[in-house]
Scaffold this motif. Structure first.
Motif, PDB file in Angstrom:
ATOM      1  N   SER A   1       1.877 -26.291  80.124  1.00  0.00           N
ATOM      2  CA  SER A   1       2.471 -27.620  80.115  1.00  0.00           C
ATOM      3  C   SER A   1       1.499 -28.611  79.502  1.00  0.00           C
ATOM      4  N   GLY A   2       2.044 -29.756  79.155  1.00  0.00           N
ATOM      5  CA  GLY A   2       1.178 -30.767  78.566  1.00  0.00           C
ATOM      6  C   GLY A   2       1.944 -32.018  78.199  1.00  0.00           C
ATOM      7  N   LEU A   3       1.240 -32.902  77.532  1.00  0.00           N
ATOM      8  CA  LEU A   3       1.758 -34.219  77.165  1.00  0.00           C
ATOM      9  C   LEU A   3       2.006 -34.279  75.664  1.00  0.00           C
ATOM     10  N   GLU A   4       3.187 -34.761  75.293  1.00  0.00           N
ATOM     11  CA  GLU A   4       3.514 -34.978  73.885  1.00  0.00           C
ATOM     12  C   GLU A   4       3.726 -36.475  73.650  1.00  0.00           C
ATOM     13  N   ILE A   5       2.993 -37.034  72.695  1.00  0.00           N
ATOM     14  CA  ILE A   5       3.091 -38.464  72.387  1.00  0.00           C
ATOM     15  C   ILE A   5       3.636 -38.620  70.973  1.00  0.00           C
ATOM     16  N   ASP A   6       4.770 -39.307  70.852  1.00  0.00           N
ATOM     17  CA  ASP A   6       5.442 -39.421  69.552  1.00  0.00           C
ATOM     18  C   ASP A   6       4.530 -40.038  68.490  1.00  0.00           C
ATOM     19  N   LYS A   7       3.812 -41.103  68.873  1.00  0.00           N
ATOM     20  CA  LYS A   7       2.961 -41.816  67.911  1.00  0.00           C
ATOM     21  C   LYS A   7       1.839 -40.921  67.387  1.00  0.00           C
ATOM     22  N   LEU A   8       1.473 -39.907  68.150  1.00  0.00           N
ATOM     23  CA  LEU A   8       0.400 -38.984  67.749  1.00  0.00           C
ATOM     24  C   LEU A   8       0.973 -37.669  67.228  1.00  0.00           C
ATOM     25  N   GLN A   9       2.228 -37.725  66.736  1.00  0.00           N
ATOM     26  CA  GLN A   9       2.900 -36.546  66.180  1.00  0.00           C
ATOM     27  C   GLN A   9       2.948 -35.368  67.167  1.00  0.00           C
ATOM     28  N   GLY A  10       3.162 -35.695  68.423  1.00  0.00           N
ATOM     29  CA  GLY A  10       3.296 -34.652  69.430  1.00  0.00           C
ATOM     30  C   GLY A  10       2.002 -34.246  70.109  1.00  0.00           C
ATOM     31  N   ALA A  11       0.874 -34.779  69.667  1.00  0.00           N
ATOM     32  CA  ALA A  11      -0.409 -34.484  70.322  1.00  0.00           C
ATOM     33  C   ALA A  11      -0.456 -35.221  71.666  1.00  0.00           C
ATOM     34  N   PRO A  12      -1.267 -34.746  72.607  1.00  0.00           N
ATOM     35  CA  PRO A  12      -2.130 -33.565  72.548  1.00  0.00           C
ATOM     36  C   PRO A  12      -1.425 -32.216  72.647  1.00  0.00           C
ATOM     37  N   GLY A  13      -0.166 -32.178  73.094  1.00  0.00           N
ATOM     38  CA  GLY A  13       0.610 -30.938  73.073  1.00  0.00           C
ATOM     39  C   GLY A  13      -0.059 -29.786  73.795  1.00  0.00           C
ATOM     40  N   VAL A  14      -0.099 -28.622  73.134  1.00  0.00           N
ATOM     41  CA  VAL A  14      -0.667 -27.428  73.780  1.00  0.00           C
ATOM     42  C   VAL A  14      -2.165 -27.573  74.026  1.00  0.00           C
ATOM     43  N   TYR A  15      -2.771 -28.597  73.437  1.00  0.00           N
ATOM     44  CA  TYR A  15      -4.212 -28.819  73.626  1.00  0.00           C
ATOM     45  C   TYR A  15      -4.487 -29.873  74.717  1.00  0.00           C
ATOM     46  N   SER A  16      -3.480 -30.189  75.516  1.00  0.00           N
ATOM     47  CA  SER A  16      -3.599 -31.280  76.492  1.00  0.00           C
ATOM     48  C   SER A  16      -4.795 -31.128  77.424  1.00  0.00           C
ATOM     49  N   ALA A  17      -5.029 -29.919  77.940  1.00  0.00           N
ATOM     50  CA  ALA A  17      -6.109 -29.713  78.914  1.00  0.00           C
ATOM     51  C   ALA A  17      -7.483 -29.872  78.294  1.00  0.00           C
ATOM     52  N   ARG A  18      -7.582 -29.561  76.992  1.00  0.00           N
ATOM     53  CA  ARG A  18      -8.897 -29.592  76.307  1.00  0.00           C
ATOM     54  C   ARG A  18      -8.936 -30.642  75.201  1.00  0.00           C
ATOM     55  N   TYR A  19      -8.130 -31.669  75.337  1.00  0.00           N
ATOM     56  CA  TYR A  19      -7.985 -32.628  74.236  1.00  0.00           C
ATOM     57  C   TYR A  19      -9.304 -33.276  73.845  1.00  0.00           C
TER      58      TYR A  19
ATOM     59  N   ALA B   1       6.515 -41.019  75.182  1.00  0.00           N
ATOM     60  CA  ALA B   1       5.863 -39.728  75.409  1.00  0.00           C
ATOM     61  C   ALA B   1       6.686 -38.922  76.404  1.00  0.00           C
ATOM     62  N   ARG B   2       6.348 -37.658  76.518  1.00  0.00           N
ATOM     63  CA  ARG B   2       7.004 -36.820  77.529  1.00  0.00           C
ATOM     64  C   ARG B   2       6.027 -35.763  78.009  1.00  0.00           C
ATOM     65  N   PHE B   3       6.189 -35.395  79.256  1.00  0.00           N
ATOM     66  CA  PHE B   3       5.532 -34.215  79.786  1.00  0.00           C
ATOM     67  C   PHE B   3       6.493 -33.046  79.568  1.00  0.00           C
ATOM     68  N   ARG B   4       5.966 -31.909  79.134  1.00  0.00           N
ATOM     69  CA  ARG B   4       6.795 -30.723  78.945  1.00  0.00           C
ATOM     70  C   ARG B   4       6.162 -29.544  79.669  1.00  0.00           C
ATOM     71  N   CYS B   5       6.987 -28.705  80.274  1.00  0.00           N
ATOM     72  CA  CYS B   5       6.498 -27.549  81.022  1.00  0.00           C
ATOM     73  C   CYS B   5       7.361 -26.325  80.718  1.00  0.00           C
ATOM     74  N   VAL B   6       6.708 -25.197  80.513  1.00  0.00           N
ATOM     75  CA  VAL B   6       7.423 -23.921  80.401  1.00  0.00           C
ATOM     76  C   VAL B   6       6.822 -22.953  81.410  1.00  0.00           C
ATOM     77  N   LEU B   7       7.685 -22.341  82.218  1.00  0.00           N
ATOM     78  CA  LEU B   7       7.276 -21.293  83.149  1.00  0.00           C
ATOM     79  C   LEU B   7       7.727 -19.957  82.589  1.00  0.00           C
ATOM     80  N   ALA B   8       6.857 -18.962  82.650  1.00  0.00           N
ATOM     81  CA  ALA B   8       7.210 -17.600  82.237  1.00  0.00           C
ATOM     82  C   ALA B   8       7.007 -16.672  83.432  1.00  0.00           C
ATOM     83  N   VAL B   9       7.976 -15.803  83.665  1.00  0.00           N
ATOM     84  CA  VAL B   9       7.898 -14.824  84.753  1.00  0.00           C
ATOM     85  C   VAL B   9       7.889 -13.434  84.129  1.00  0.00           C
TER      86      VAL B   9
END
Length: 204
Positions: free
Chosen positions: A71-89, A117-125
């Motif tokens: 999961s992570g944060l997507e910010i429109d103004k930053l073209q979707g960043a930090p995205g998958v790099y949210s934890a280590r931005y 912006a939006r928070f997005r989360c994907v769970l995999a089982v």
């Protein structure tokens, strides 16, 4: 007590899963509870790819059902960043405060209407003999100009929820669960839980 493994070292995420699986009589464990050190390199370019990679890798190593979250944060103004790099931005150290400082710096001077912006989360089982399934959720909001609140973790102090009229870090865990990206994904997972736990029951 039956156990289910959540492929994370994040204690904040673990609490979300404990509230879901506790009523079913499951003890939630995380990677912190294991004797062996498991660190899956997140090489995916999407949240779904990373979640599936973590779930399948850990499940194959341990031979049990595993739930992984990306999961992570997507910010429109930053073209979707930090995205998958949210934890280590802000660097490999996974420092929440440094990550927040970097986002605030990059959005300095940007007007409120352009801070969507939006928070997005994907769970995999994943599990032995089970086809990997994923569940996703998102939460829309805007990025504040300064921190607010002391609850939650990650980017919660600068993420404003229009629905609640407060920052995510100003919400109680219950309020956050009602609107959060992880809460939405967990509700989808919960709908499939009896079926998944039937499969898990045969592995205990």
């Amino acid at each position: 007590m039956k156990k289910i493994l959540i492929a994370t070292n994040n204690k904040g995420k673990a609490k979300d899963f404990e509230s879901l699986f506790g009523p079913y009589g499951f003890e939630v464990q995380t990677l912190n509870d294991l004797e062996q050190d498991i660190d899956v390199e997140e090489t995916g370019v999407t949240f779904e790819e990373n979640a599936v990679l973590k779930a399948e890798t850990v499940s194959k190593l341990l031979g049990i059902m595993v739930i992984a979250d990306d999961s992570g944060l997507e910010i429109d103004k930053l073209q979707g960043a930090p995205g998958v790099y949210s934890a280590r931005y802000a660097g490999e150290a996974k420092n929440d405060e440094a990550n927040i400082d970097k986002v605030l710096s990059e959005l300095q001077g940007v007007p409120e209407e352009e801070r969507a912006a939006r928070f997005r989360c994907v769970l995999a089982v994943a599990g032995p003999g089970i086809e990997t399934v994923t569940f996703s959720g998102s939460c829309e909001g805007t990025i504040l100009e300064e921190r607010r609140g002391s609850n939650g973790f990650g980017y919660d102090p600068i993420f404003y929820s229009p629905e609640k009229g407060r920052a995510m870090a100003e919400l109680s865990p219950q309020e956050k669960g009602q609107i959060s990206h992880r809460g939405a994904a967990l509700r989808q997972l919960e709908a499939r839980l009896p079926q998944l736990l039937d499969a898990l029951g045969g592995q205990q």
